[in-house]
Enzyme design. Structure first.
Site, PDB file in Angstrom:
ATOM      1  N   ASP A 277       0.871  -1.163   0.000  1.00 39.71           N
ATOM      2  CA  ASP A 277       0.000   0.000   0.000  1.00 39.71           C
ATOM      3  C   ASP A 277       0.922   1.231   0.000  1.00 39.71           C
ATOM      4  O   ASP A 277       2.120   1.104   0.264  1.00 39.71           O
ATOM      5  CB  ASP A 277      -0.898  -0.021   1.240  1.00 39.71           C
ATOM      6  CG  ASP A 277      -1.698   1.247   1.401  1.00 39.71           C
ATOM      7  OD1 ASP A 277      -2.307   1.692   0.411  1.00 39.71           O
ATOM      8  OD2 ASP A 277      -1.697   1.816   2.508  1.00 39.71           O
TER       9      ASP A 277
ATOM     10  N   ASP B 129      -7.274  -1.423   3.594  1.00 41.75           N
ATOM     11  CA  ASP B 129      -6.419  -2.571   3.293  1.00 41.75           C
ATOM     12  C   ASP B 129      -6.833  -3.833   4.046  1.00 41.75           C
ATOM     13  O   ASP B 129      -6.288  -4.907   3.786  1.00 41.75           O
ATOM     14  CB  ASP B 129      -4.954  -2.253   3.650  1.00 41.75           C
ATOM     15  CG  ASP B 129      -4.428  -1.056   2.888  1.00 41.75           C
ATOM     16  OD1 ASP B 129      -4.687  -0.974   1.683  1.00 41.75           O
ATOM     17  OD2 ASP B 129      -3.769  -0.196   3.503  1.00 41.75           O
TER      18      ASP B 129
END
Length: 365
Positions: free
Chosen positions: A80, A266
């Site tokens: 990420d 996430d």
């Protein structure tokens, strides 16, 4: 069952062959003891214990043993961006250029969100003494932003596409504010890349791993960061659902993916990856979903953990081999009557010590 069958067979064969049932009992006991599967039973736990201790000393918390085995199989690492590759402490850099009215709404919408950009807006509002506007029906749309009602108008703070904005010309990380049918206003942020990231990406590539970037940020800042770090595979403007879909696509290709992320967006991707890691600074949902936690927030430990996992796998296989070799040698000796129960016990203990010592060789470097 095999151990019990061998012991019973030894007892009967020696008993009928020699007529000495005491000798037969001793040989049967020796077979039962010498084949005691301690070495086999310790092959995996001894290595996992040594590895988890080493990981913890390195600042990585292993939540379950199977995660270490999965980590050893990884061939693709997906990161990420915000809060993972960056410090996750962005600063609002154009807040003073935005009208006070707009900022009161932005600060109000940011109040209920844990997103790093929302935190930056709240911090700016606090330092500037901005009083949040009074909103109604505030909701947070996962992966999009926050929405509320102000004087009968819908107000939104979040992604460009969600707020009806075009961010192709915006090269920095941005969050967009829209009040009613008014023109969207860009709130621009500046975040700092973690100092260890360039070296970490280089080391992962040197290990033969495919490194990807999967972010919910805009295309321009994601592309710029990917080019800076030499990451060829990147995806921008990813929603929580699209992150999961991307990981499923990689899985369908036969890839074993390590997902590293920290945000609420996430959490589903972390849970769906082959194995996952999350910094200690991550939100609770991400830490819960992740298999390993980076306690020290140092992402260079990703590389060390991968190496340690691969070494652990080799040690486990070595321990299985040692246990198998031991049994191939020891069992015939016991069956032939050359080992007393005492010698069998000593041999069995020695095999267990041998396996444990091999596990302790784990990752001395």
């Amino acid at each position: 069952p095999l151990v019990h069958i061998l012991s019973a067979a030894a007892f009967l064969l020696w008993g009928f062959y020699s007529g000495d049932w005491r000798l037969a009992t001793n040989i049967a006991a020796a077979v039962l003891i010498i084949t005691c599967p301690w070495a086999l039973g310790l092959a995996v736990p001894a290595v996992l214990t040594a590895a988890s201790g080493r990981l913890f000393r390195n600042g990585v918390l292993l939540k379950e043993g199977v995660a270490l085995e999965r980590l050893a199989e990884v061939d693709t690492v997906v990161f990420d961006k915000t809060g993972t590759l960056t410090t996750g402490k962005p600063k609002l850099i154009n807040g003073e250029a935005v009208s006070i009215k707009d900022m009161t709404v932005a600060v109000a919408l940011a109040q209920g969100s844990a997103h790093p950009l929302s935190k930056a807006i709240k911090e700016f509002g606090a330092t500037q003494g901005i009083v949040p506007a009074k909103l109604e029906d505030t909701i947070e749309e996962p992966g999009m932003g926050a929405q509320a009602t102000l004087d009968g108008q819908v107000v939104r703070l979040g992604r460009a596409v969600w707020c009806g904005a075009e961010d192709s010309d915006v090269t920095q990380t941005a969050s967009w504010l829209r009040i009613g049918e008014g023109a969207p206003v860009a709130l621009l942020f500046e975040d700092t890349l973690r100092p260890e990231i360039p070296e970490t990406i280089t080391a992962l590539k040197a290990e033969g791993l495919d490194v990807r970037l999967l972010s919910g940020d805009g295309k321009a800042p994601v592309k710029a960061l990917a080019e800076k770090l030499g990451i060829e595979g990147w995806v921008a403007e990813a929603t929580p659902a699209s992150k999961v879909e991307k990981l499923e696509e990689l899985g369908a290709e036969g890839r074993k993916v390590l997902m590293v992320g920290d945000g609420l967006n996430d959490a589903a991707a972390l849970a769906g990856a082959h194995v996952s890691m999350s910094p200690a600074s991550a939100v609770d949902a991400s830490r819960t979903s992740a298999d390993l936690i980076l306690v020290g927030d140092d992402l260079s430990e990703v590389v060390k953990s991968l190496r340690l996992a691969r070494i652990s796998k080799r040690r486990i296989l070595e321990n299985f081999a040692l246990a198998a070799i031991y049994n191939l040698i020891a069992v015939p000796i016991a069956l032939m009557g050359f080992a007393t129960p005492l010698l069998a016990a000593l041999a069995m203990s020695a095999s267990s010590i041998m396996v444990s010592l091999n596990a302790m060789r784990l990752g001395r470097k």
